[in-house]
Design an enzyme around this catalytic site. Sequence first.
Site, PDB file in Angstrom:
ATOM      1  N   SER A  97      11.156  21.543  65.826  1.00  0.00           N
ATOM      2  CA  SER A  97      10.796  20.505  66.809  1.00  0.00           C
ATOM      3  C   SER A  97      12.118  19.899  67.275  1.00  0.00           C
ATOM      4  O   SER A  97      12.634  18.967  66.666  1.00  0.00           O
ATOM      5  CB  SER A  97       9.920  19.425  66.168  1.00  0.00           C
ATOM      6  N   LYS A 172       6.194  18.666  72.404  1.00  0.00           N
ATOM      7  CA  LYS A 172       6.059  18.427  70.952  1.00  0.00           C
ATOM      8  C   LYS A 172       6.429  16.980  70.601  1.00  0.00           C
ATOM      9  O   LYS A 172       5.742  16.324  69.812  1.00  0.00           O
ATOM     10  CB  LYS A 172       6.959  19.405  70.192  1.00  0.00           C
ATOM     11  N   LYS A 241      12.536  11.404  63.690  1.00  0.00           N
ATOM     12  CA  LYS A 241      13.320  12.179  64.675  1.00  0.00           C
ATOM     13  C   LYS A 241      12.489  12.481  65.925  1.00  0.00           C
ATOM     14  O   LYS A 241      12.944  12.310  67.053  1.00  0.00           O
ATOM     15  CB  LYS A 241      13.777  13.487  64.018  1.00  0.00           C
TER      16      LYS A 241
HETATM   17  P1  NDP Z   1      11.765  21.077  55.600  1.00  0.00           P
HETATM   18  O1  NDP Z   1      12.625  19.897  55.409  1.00  0.00           O
HETATM   19  O2  NDP Z   1      10.698  21.376  54.616  1.00  0.00           O
HETATM   20  O3  NDP Z   1      12.675  22.406  55.676  1.00  0.00           O
HETATM   21  C1  NDP Z   1      13.834  22.424  56.447  1.00  0.00           C
HETATM   22  C2  NDP Z   1      14.452  23.807  56.439  1.00  0.00           C
HETATM   23  O4  NDP Z   1      15.687  23.740  57.149  1.00  0.00           O
HETATM   24  C3  NDP Z   1      14.787  24.328  55.041  1.00  0.00           C
HETATM   25  O5  NDP Z   1      14.705  25.724  55.050  1.00  0.00           O
HETATM   26  C4  NDP Z   1      16.226  23.867  54.864  1.00  0.00           C
HETATM   27  O6  NDP Z   1      16.968  24.645  53.953  1.00  0.00           O
HETATM   28  C5  NDP Z   1      16.754  24.120  56.259  1.00  0.00           C
HETATM   29  N1  NDP Z   1      17.937  23.334  56.556  1.00  0.00           N
HETATM   30  C6  NDP Z   1      18.081  21.982  56.460  1.00  0.00           C
HETATM   31  N2  NDP Z   1      19.319  21.613  56.839  1.00  0.00           N
HETATM   32  C7  NDP Z   1      19.973  22.758  57.155  1.00  0.00           C
HETATM   33  C8  NDP Z   1      21.297  23.049  57.608  1.00  0.00           C
HETATM   34  N3  NDP Z   1      22.178  22.065  57.836  1.00  0.00           N
HETATM   35  N4  NDP Z   1      21.623  24.336  57.818  1.00  0.00           N
HETATM   36  C9  NDP Z   1      20.744  25.329  57.605  1.00  0.00           C
HETATM   37  N5  NDP Z   1      19.472  25.133  57.172  1.00  0.00           N
HETATM   38  C10 NDP Z   1      19.107  23.856  56.966  1.00  0.00           C
HETATM   39  O7  NDP Z   1      11.195  20.964  57.077  1.00  0.00           O
HETATM   40  P2  NDP Z   1       9.835  21.583  57.659  1.00  0.00           P
HETATM   41  O8  NDP Z   1       9.745  23.022  57.294  1.00  0.00           O
HETATM   42  O9  NDP Z   1       8.713  20.677  57.357  1.00  0.00           O
HETATM   43  O10 NDP Z   1      10.134  21.425  59.239  1.00  0.00           O
HETATM   44  C11 NDP Z   1      10.890  22.360  59.982  1.00  0.00           C
HETATM   45  C12 NDP Z   1      10.706  22.027  61.462  1.00  0.00           C
HETATM   46  O11 NDP Z   1       9.326  22.155  61.799  1.00  0.00           O
HETATM   47  C13 NDP Z   1      11.104  20.572  61.807  1.00  0.00           C
HETATM   48  O12 NDP Z   1      11.690  20.521  63.066  1.00  0.00           O
HETATM   49  C14 NDP Z   1       9.757  19.836  61.798  1.00  0.00           C
HETATM   50  O13 NDP Z   1       9.804  18.678  62.611  1.00  0.00           O
HETATM   51  C15 NDP Z   1       8.839  20.931  62.327  1.00  0.00           C
HETATM   52  N6  NDP Z   1       7.424  20.781  61.962  1.00  0.00           N
HETATM   53  C16 NDP Z   1       7.032  20.562  60.652  1.00  0.00           C
HETATM   54  C17 NDP Z   1       5.677  20.430  60.336  1.00  0.00           C
HETATM   55  C18 NDP Z   1       5.178  20.197  58.927  1.00  0.00           C
HETATM   56  O14 NDP Z   1       3.967  19.977  58.774  1.00  0.00           O
HETATM   57  N7  NDP Z   1       6.018  20.256  57.903  1.00  0.00           N
HETATM   58  C19 NDP Z   1       4.653  20.483  61.406  1.00  0.00           C
HETATM   59  C20 NDP Z   1       5.172  20.796  62.709  1.00  0.00           C
HETATM   60  C21 NDP Z   1       6.501  20.910  62.973  1.00  0.00           C
HETATM   61  P3  NDP Z   1      17.039  24.250  52.399  1.00  0.00           P
HETATM   62  O15 NDP Z   1      15.883  24.972  51.756  1.00  0.00           O
HETATM   63  O16 NDP Z   1      18.362  24.754  51.955  1.00  0.00           O
HETATM   64  O17 NDP Z   1      16.931  22.759  52.284  1.00  0.00           O
END
Ligand code: NDP
Length: 296
Positions: A97, A172, A241
Amino acid sequence: MTRVAFLGLGAIGAPMARHLATDRFELAVWNRTPEKALAFASTGRSRVATTPADAARDADVVITCLPSSREVAALIDGPDGLLAGLGQGALVVDCTSGDPGTSRRIAERLAAHGVDFVDAPVSGGTTGAEKGTLTVMCGGSDAAVGRARPVLEAFAERVVHCGGVGAGDAVKAVNNALLAVHIWSAAEGLAALAKAGVDADLALEVINASSGRSNASMNLFPERVLTRAFPRTFRLGLLDKDVAIAADLARAARVPSPLLQLTAELFRAAHNALGDGADHVEAVKVVEQWAGVEIV
Ligand code: NDP
């Protein structure tokens, strides 16, 4: 067979990627914390990539699903970055997002190397990701969205082409700003009713049969607030965010938006108060604390 790379196996990324670990795709996965990628690959058909460049090598389609556009932009350059692995004619589909401005800059950077870009944030939550019933809102050219569609349909029930690059992010952000408004306003209303001696179950029975209902009142409050379960599925920091992106979008378009600006302030305050680990629905706890009452 389409070669797909998936980067970002977080709360929603992992169940999305699971639908690509089939004999229809050749899947490579990469995650910043490699243990998550190893655990993912141990249960099915995928290759663990050591770097973003390694994941992107030979891929037709690269999917990213990271917290914000900032982390996606940071993955592009450098010796281990996506551009070091991407071939001419590849497609990057960003399911983060994100924010429209950064997505447009990413698209320009990739276009200079013959790589197409689609912003493709999702809605439907972790349950929708597990079931493969997400909605994807896309921004990009007709050709790029057309190429992304068959891959997105592995985990989505609905893929909507909203406009040029950034349009998916914009839709979104506004959707999630509405979610935030509904959570906060329901919390204030139910806290007031609790203080007036009305049972929250009864109040929701009426509201959910009436014009004030929302996803918050119909699902989030009965399942997560009244039960005090507050499961951690979508981090409050991510909703903070999203509302900020919507508020910025309205301000940049010179649309008077006092409610969006206030909601952004409220969710920033809730995020600061409850910390990074809190779930988005836990914002209700801030309203409860201010009111001196629990919604049960
Ligand atoms: P999480 O916090 O669970 O996961 C984030 C992911 O990004 C992890 O794989 C993490 O890796 C990785 N990450 C974080 N920082 C970095 C970095 N600096 N470099 C590389 N990788 C990084 O988030 P979500 O999966 O919940 O959300 C992901 C996206 O989807 C967001 O934009 C969110 O707004 C959107 N979203 C989420 C929903 C939900 O229900 N959860 C619903 C709809 C949209 P690591 O494992 O190493 O921490």
